[in-house]
Design an enzyme around this catalytic site. Sequence first.
Site, PDB file in Angstrom:
ATOM      1  N   ASP A   1      -6.873 -17.053 -43.182  1.00 38.46           N
ATOM      2  CA  ASP A   1      -5.920 -16.990 -44.294  1.00 38.46           C
ATOM      3  C   ASP A   1      -5.363 -18.417 -44.406  1.00 38.46           C
ATOM      4  O   ASP A   1      -6.030 -19.367 -43.953  1.00 38.46           O
ATOM      5  CB  ASP A   1      -4.819 -15.948 -44.028  1.00 38.46           C
TER       6      ASP A   1
ATOM      7  N   LYS B   1      -2.723  -7.729 -40.394  1.00 38.56           N
ATOM      8  CA  LYS B   1      -2.530  -9.167 -40.664  1.00 38.56           C
ATOM      9  C   LYS B   1      -1.858  -9.781 -39.459  1.00 38.56           C
ATOM     10  O   LYS B   1      -1.144  -9.089 -38.719  1.00 38.56           O
ATOM     11  CB  LYS B   1      -1.620  -9.354 -41.883  1.00 38.56           C
TER      12      LYS B   1
HETATM   13  P1  NDP Z   1      -5.736 -22.529 -47.454  1.00 37.22           P
HETATM   14  O1  NDP Z   1      -4.934 -22.836 -46.276  1.00 37.22           O
HETATM   15  O2  NDP Z   1      -7.187 -22.853 -47.469  1.00 37.22           O
HETATM   16  O3  NDP Z   1      -5.104 -23.193 -48.758  1.00 37.22           O
HETATM   17  C1  NDP Z   1      -3.802 -22.922 -49.124  1.00 37.22           C
HETATM   18  C2  NDP Z   1      -3.450 -23.730 -50.346  1.00 37.22           C
HETATM   19  O4  NDP Z   1      -2.214 -23.280 -50.851  1.00 37.22           O
HETATM   20  C3  NDP Z   1      -3.276 -25.212 -50.051  1.00 37.22           C
HETATM   21  O5  NDP Z   1      -3.597 -25.959 -51.178  1.00 37.22           O
HETATM   22  C4  NDP Z   1      -1.791 -25.290 -49.712  1.00 37.22           C
HETATM   23  O6  NDP Z   1      -1.218 -26.560 -49.928  1.00 37.22           O
HETATM   24  C5  NDP Z   1      -1.219 -24.291 -50.700  1.00 37.22           C
HETATM   25  N1  NDP Z   1       0.007 -23.714 -50.150  1.00 37.22           N
HETATM   26  C6  NDP Z   1       0.122 -22.994 -49.003  1.00 37.22           C
HETATM   27  N2  NDP Z   1       1.389 -22.652 -48.783  1.00 37.22           N
HETATM   28  C7  NDP Z   1       2.104 -23.194 -49.790  1.00 37.22           C
HETATM   29  C8  NDP Z   1       3.458 -23.176 -50.108  1.00 37.22           C
HETATM   30  N3  NDP Z   1       4.368 -22.560 -49.331  1.00 37.22           N
HETATM   31  N4  NDP Z   1       3.852 -23.809 -51.238  1.00 37.22           N
HETATM   32  C9  NDP Z   1       2.945 -24.442 -52.023  1.00 37.22           C
HETATM   33  N5  NDP Z   1       1.622 -24.480 -51.765  1.00 37.22           N
HETATM   34  C10 NDP Z   1       1.213 -23.865 -50.665  1.00 37.22           C
HETATM   35  O7  NDP Z   1      -5.519 -20.957 -47.706  1.00 37.22           O
HETATM   36  P2  NDP Z   1      -6.393 -19.938 -48.576  1.00 37.22           P
HETATM   37  O8  NDP Z   1      -6.985 -20.626 -49.739  1.00 37.22           O
HETATM   38  O9  NDP Z   1      -7.265 -19.195 -47.651  1.00 37.22           O
HETATM   39  O10 NDP Z   1      -5.263 -18.923 -49.060  1.00 37.22           O
HETATM   40  C11 NDP Z   1      -4.573 -19.070 -50.282  1.00 37.22           C
HETATM   41  C12 NDP Z   1      -4.001 -17.735 -50.722  1.00 37.22           C
HETATM   42  O11 NDP Z   1      -5.059 -16.798 -50.889  1.00 37.22           O
HETATM   43  C13 NDP Z   1      -3.025 -17.089 -49.730  1.00 37.22           C
HETATM   44  O12 NDP Z   1      -2.060 -16.357 -50.466  1.00 37.22           O
HETATM   45  C14 NDP Z   1      -3.904 -16.110 -48.982  1.00 37.22           C
HETATM   46  O13 NDP Z   1      -3.159 -15.056 -48.428  1.00 37.22           O
HETATM   47  C15 NDP Z   1      -4.802 -15.629 -50.109  1.00 37.22           C
HETATM   48  N6  NDP Z   1      -6.074 -15.039 -49.733  1.00 37.22           N
HETATM   49  C16 NDP Z   1      -6.955 -15.692 -48.925  1.00 37.22           C
HETATM   50  C17 NDP Z   1      -8.174 -15.126 -48.641  1.00 37.22           C
HETATM   51  C18 NDP Z   1      -9.212 -15.831 -47.849  1.00 37.22           C
HETATM   52  O14 NDP Z   1     -10.301 -15.287 -47.702  1.00 37.22           O
HETATM   53  N7  NDP Z   1      -8.960 -17.042 -47.359  1.00 37.22           N
HETATM   54  C19 NDP Z   1      -8.516 -13.783 -49.112  1.00 37.22           C
HETATM   55  C20 NDP Z   1      -7.546 -13.200 -50.008  1.00 37.22           C
HETATM   56  C21 NDP Z   1      -6.375 -13.816 -50.270  1.00 37.22           C
HETATM   57  P3  NDP Z   1      -0.873 -27.464 -48.651  1.00 37.22           P
HETATM   58  O15 NDP Z   1      -2.187 -27.945 -48.146  1.00 37.22           O
HETATM   59  O16 NDP Z   1      -0.019 -28.542 -49.214  1.00 37.22           O
HETATM   60  O17 NDP Z   1      -0.155 -26.587 -47.683  1.00 37.22           O
HETATM   61  O1  2IT Z   2      -5.802 -11.703 -47.613  1.00 41.32           O
HETATM   62  C1  2IT Z   2      -6.991 -11.491 -47.310  1.00 41.32           C
HETATM   63  O2  2IT Z   2      -7.635 -10.565 -47.804  1.00 41.32           O
HETATM   64  C2  2IT Z   2      -7.631 -12.391 -46.347  1.00 41.32           C
HETATM   65  N1  2IT Z   2      -7.006 -13.358 -45.907  1.00 41.32           N
HETATM   66  C3  2IT Z   2      -9.022 -12.107 -45.866  1.00 41.32           C
HETATM   67  C4  2IT Z   2      -9.020 -11.070 -44.790  1.00 41.32           C
HETATM   68  C5  2IT Z   2     -10.342 -10.835 -44.119  1.00 41.32           C
HETATM   69  O3  2IT Z   2     -10.312 -10.045 -43.171  1.00 41.32           O
HETATM   70  O4  2IT Z   2     -11.368 -11.373 -44.527  1.00 41.32           O
END
Ligand code: NDP
Ligand code: 2IT
Length: 451
Positions: free
Chosen positions: A171, A131
Amino acid sequence: MDTVKASNETEAFLKTIQDKNPHEPEFLQAVQEVAQDVLPYIEAHARYRQARILERLAEPDRIVIFRVCWIDDQGNYRINRGYRVQMNNALGPYKGGLRFHPSVNLSILKFLAFEQVFKNALTGLPLGGGKGGSDFDPKGKSDNEVMRFCQSFMTELFRHIGPDTDVPAGDIGVGAREVGYLFGQYKRLRNEFSGVLTGKGIEYSGSFIRPEATGYGCVYMLEEMLRTRQEQLKGKKVVISGSGNVAQYAAEKIMQLGGRVVALSDSDGFIHDPDGLDTEKFKYLLWLKNEQRGRIAAYARQFGCGYYPGKKPWAVPCDIAIPCATQNELNGDDARTLTDNGCIAVVEGANMPCTPEAVEWFLQKKILYAPGKASNAGGVAVSGLEMSQNSLRLRWTREEVDERLRSIMRQIHETCLRFGRMEDGSVNYVKGANIGGFVRVADAMLAQGLV
Ligand code: NDP
Ligand code: 2IT
């Protein structure tokens, strides 16, 4: 083995981890959650104990930390910190996302990298775990500022990664735009067009379904879980936190399968839409968040529903909750509120969104609860499929990738049942995922000797 001995072993192990990693609460939390299930298992399997597998898993292979300098639109010099945690490559190249958010620090990235190792193992694909990211905040920055930052970030990172070494992805704060700029700079520096990042645009060797994969995967997992209780998604009321990549596509798939998404959020507050998301609202949501980079409050103004600033959505009565924002966003009180309101399933889209107290409560209540390393593995799984397609230099159809994603999520569910089935017939998905992921990495480590 008796439970007293197991808990003493766990205490001693955690004390060592704490002493070695002071001031890293999120990392410690992630290790503790795994250790609780895995240490008793190790005690019963001497080969893992003697090889000190868990101790080795809790020590990253290496961490790179670097300065990232860039110039903003006003001509000011700006300095951020960049990181890459290369945790474990027993199963394949390091693989895991990059997070750009002001809260990013070593503790958070080590917890994410540690979780990633187990998650990636659960996918059954040849992926190690890592990461990275930066305390850079893309919010409010122009496209040019984001591009300059990404180019500067990659100018150091490129020497540490590669398609057979370490393959980053997105992420929080890193989506299609950022991956594009990072890829462009890597290509320029190496003079090589390769599968060094995933989540690439479809027009330049990305995979179909990668943007949707984490959200869709979560819902495929949820369907499998509901089936164990003869329940189905149709007609269920669903609360989702976040409104970014994972939240958006979890919401879309819930909608497609007949569920009603009644809440979404961002870090400023949440919207409550009792009528639920529909196709028109979903299109608006994508435009608002991905093109406008706007706030969720605008959704409430657009569709005349409730907006609650500064609040989380967990008090909205629902059958199913899918936390998709960030770590520790759902605490013990939220967990009690959810079950008091009749919630039967919590599926983590985010990484470690539920605090240990919340997890404990769900396990005690025996509701359907899936930890992120199982339920959000669809994202990295399709990243793995993107790597395969890049190596083959071809592209599979949407339907083909979606079917493979479904099959991987079904297989993760099977693994959870295999290692998490309790004496009373219920399933502890936390235990199932922790041990299932551990066994695959541990066996690979044993086979490769002490390296
Ligand atoms: P994005 O940046 O697309 O979206 C994040 C969302 O979460 C936004 O709505 C944001 O609001 C909110 N958010 C972020 N930080 C905070 C915080 N500290 N407090 C409150 N709200 C918060 O990210 P993703 O959708 O990609 O990721 C979301 C989660 O999913 C994370 O935990 C990530 O690690 C996990 N994840 C992502 C994957 C991926 O493929 N993208 C895969 C597996 C897990 P705001 O816009 O106001 O910051
Ligand atoms: O938390 C996660 O699994 C991710 N942000 C996606 C990682 C990836 O390599 O697609």
